[in-house]
Write a protein that holds these residues in place. Structure first.
Motif, PDB file in Angstrom:
ATOM      1  N   VAL A 158      -2.154  -4.740  -5.890  1.00 14.98           N
ATOM      2  CA  VAL A 158      -3.057  -5.846  -5.591  1.00 14.98           C
ATOM      3  C   VAL A 158      -2.630  -7.043  -6.438  1.00 14.98           C
ATOM      4  N   ASP A 197      -6.670   2.604  -3.881  1.00 17.46           N
ATOM      5  CA  ASP A 197      -6.840   2.174  -2.495  1.00 17.46           C
ATOM      6  C   ASP A 197      -8.267   2.529  -2.063  1.00 17.46           C
ATOM      7  N   ARG A 252       0.869  -1.174   0.000  1.00 15.38           N
ATOM      8  CA  ARG A 252       0.000   0.000   0.000  1.00 15.38           C
ATOM      9  C   ARG A 252       0.903   1.219   0.000  1.00 15.38           C
TER      10      ARG A 252
END
Length: 450
Positions: A260, A250, A44
Motif C-alpha cells: 500500500v 489484504d 497485491r
C-alpha cells in the motif's frame, strides 16, 4: 595501465596456483540474472496460507496491532527474525541461490591477489586484518587464504588475521568447518568476538555479530553480495508528492499481505529522497549508507581499503526488490522467512555516503574487473593442468558464468573505498611534475604484465 613492477611477480605467482587447484564447484542459476516485475504488477500478493510460518504469524499480529510497516521492517523480519528469519534459520547459499565463489575458485583467488596488491602498494604494513561481511559458507575467505598461503614468503613478516561478521549461527558453523575443520571455541560473553579459531595455515580467525565489534587497525574489508540483502525503503512519486510503499494485510484475504502507499509523507520520505531526484520510484538502503560511512571512517583513520562486489546500478534503476527460492523468482510477500529477499545496490548512494572521508573507484562490471585481474591467464593455467575432459568442460562453463555479459559478467559490479592519498599523491598537489607515480589500483584499470 601497466602493473607496477613490484606486483608483477606477485600476480604471476598467484595466477599459477596450479598445484592447489580444486575441482570446479557446483553451479546453478544466479538470482541476479532475472529481472524484477514492476511494483504495480505486484501490488497485491498472496502470502500463501499453506506455507504460513512463524514470521507470517508474527507479522499479521503486528500489522493488526500497529498498522502497515515499511518495506525495510518487513525485510528485517523476513530475513533476520531471531527465530524464523531466512538467514538465521536456513542460510540460503546453495539452497536458493549460488554465488560467484561457489561457481569458481578463480573468483576468490583474484580477490585475494587484489588485497595483497593493495598491501604492497601502500608500503607493506607489518599487520593487516581481513574483514568479511556476511561470509556465506566461508568459501570466498577460504580461497583468499589459499592465496595468502601460496604467497607466504611475501607475507611472512606481516601479522595477518581474519575477522568474519556473521549473524547466522548456522552459517558460522559452516564457515568454521570450512576454514578451521571445526576447531573453534566460543569466547566469554564480555568479549567482542563470539567465536575464534585457527585456519589450516595457522592464521587466527574471529567471528562477530556487528562490524563495530571488529577491532580498529589497518584493515581490508570485503562485502560480497552483502549489501543487497540489507533492508530498503521504497518510495513512489504520486500526484500528491512522494509516498512510501508499505506492507499491510489484504482486507479481502486476512491472511495475505499486500503493498500500500502511505497516506502522507513519512519520516523516511522526508530524509531519504533527494531534491534533485528524477525517478518516479526509488529504493534507498539507509543501513548500507551507515555501513559505508563506518568503513570510510575506519579507512580514513587506520588505512586499508574496502572492496564491494554486488549487483546494482549507479542511480538509474527503480523497482528491483525481489525474492528467490529454489533458484527461481519468488513473490516477495509470500511465506516470509522461506525465501531470500534482495534489491540492487545503488552505488551512487554509496559514493555520496563516502564523500569527504575516502576516495571511491567504480562501479565497474565484474567481467572487466576479473579480466583486469588476470582471470584469462588463471583459466589457462587451470586448463593446462586439468586431467580429464569433464574438469576441462566445468572450468570453461564456470568461466562463462562469471564473465558472460548475459549471465553474471554485467549484472555484478565492483566498487572500492580507498584513502585519498592512495589515488592522489600528496606531492602531486604541490608539484604536478613529480616523477614518482602512484602504483595503479589493480582491477579498476587494464593491466599489463609487460
Amino acid at each position: 595501465m601497466l602493473l607496477c613492477p613490484a606486483c608483477r611477480p606477485l600476480l604471476a605467482a598467484a595466477l599459477g596456483l596450479a598445484a592447489r587447484r580444486r575441482l570446479p564447484r557446483h553451479h546453478g542459476k544466479r538470482r541476479a540474472a532475472l529481472s524484477p516485475a514492476p511494483v504495480a504488477a505486484r501490488l497485491r500478493s498472496a502470502a500463501g496460507s499453506g506455507e504460513a510460518g512463524g514470521v507470517l504469524r508474527h507479522l499479521l499480529l503486528k500489522l493488526r496491532s500497529t498498522g502497515p510497516v515499511t518495506v525495510a521492517e518487513y525485510m528485517r523480519e523476513a530475513l533476520t527474525n531471531p527465530g524464523q528469519g531466512y538467514y538465521t534459520r536456513r542460510g540460503g547459499v546453495g539452497e536458493d541461490f549460488v554465488t560467484s565463489p561457489e561457481i569458481s575458485q578463480m573468483f576468490g583467488e583474484l580477490i585475494g591477489i587484489w588485497y595483497v596488491s593493495e598491501w604492497m602498494a601502500t608500503g607493506k604494513p607489518n599487520a593487516f586484518q581481513l574483514v568479511e561481511l556476511g561470509p556465506g559458507t566461508g568459501t570466498l575467505t577460504g580461497d583468499i587464504l589459499r592465496v595468502f598461503n601460496q604467497l607466504a614468503a611475501l607475507l611472512n613478516k606481516c601479522d595477518v588475521s581474519i575477522h568474519l561478521v556473521e549473524v547466522s549461527p548456522k552459517l558460522s558453523a559452516i564457515q568454521a568447518q570450512m576454514l578451521t575443520e571445526g576447531k573453534v571455541q566460543s569466547t566469554p560473553e564480555n568479549k567482542a568476538a563470539y567465536m575464534k579459531g585457527i585456519s589450516k595455515a595457522g592464521i587466527p580467525i574471529y567471528w562477530y555479530r556487528d562490524i563495530q565489534d571488529v577491532p580498529q587497525g589497518y584493515s581490508f574489508y570485503l562485502a560480497h553480495e552483502f549489501l543487497d540483502a540489507l533492508p530498503i525503503h521504497k518510495f513512489q512519486r504520486t500526484e500528491k508528492g512522494w509516498c512510501e510503499v508499505l506492507v499491510d494485510i489484504d482486507p479481502e484475504v486476512p491472511d495475505q499481505l499486500r503493498f500500500v502507499l502511505s497516506p502522507s509523507r513519512t519520516p523516511a520520505t522526508e530524509n531519504f529522497i533527494q531534491p534533485e531526484e528524477t525517478r518516479d520510484h526509488v529504493e534507498v538502503c539507509p543501513e548500507a549508507g551507515v555501513l559505508i560511512q563506518r568503513l570510510a571512517c575506519r579507512i580514513e583513520k587506520d588505512g586499508g581499503a574496502a572492496l564491494i562486489a554486488d549487483y546494482g546500478h549507479d542511480g538509474t534503476k527503480t523497482d528491483t526488490f525481489r525474492g528467490f527460492r529454489n533458484h527461481k523468482l519468488h513473490d516477495v510477500l509470500k511465506a516470509p522467512g522461506t525465501a531470500d529477499l534482495t534489491a540492487d545496490v545503488d552505488f551512487s548512494y554509496l559514493r555520496k555516503m563516502a564523500e569527504g572521508r575516502t576516495a571511491t573507484l567504480g562501479p565497474i562490471k565484474q567481467r572487466e574487473f576479473l579480466k583486469n585481474m588476470g582471470i584469462d591467464l588463471r583459466l589457462q593455467v587451470l586448463l593446462q593442468n586439468s586431467r580429464d575432459s569433464a574438469t576441462h568442460a566445468q572450468l570453461l562453463h564456470s568461466f562463462d558464468m562469471l564473465m558472460n555479459p548475459k549471465k553474471m559478467g554485467d549484472c555484478f559490479h565492483f566498487f572500492a573505498l580507498l584513502p585519498h592519498h592512495r589515488l592522489v599523491h600528496p606531492t602531486k598537489k604541490d608539484n604536478p611534475q613529480s616523477k614518482s607515480p602512484l602504483p595503479p589500483v589493480a582491477g579498476f584499470g587494464e593491466l599489463s604484465l609487460k
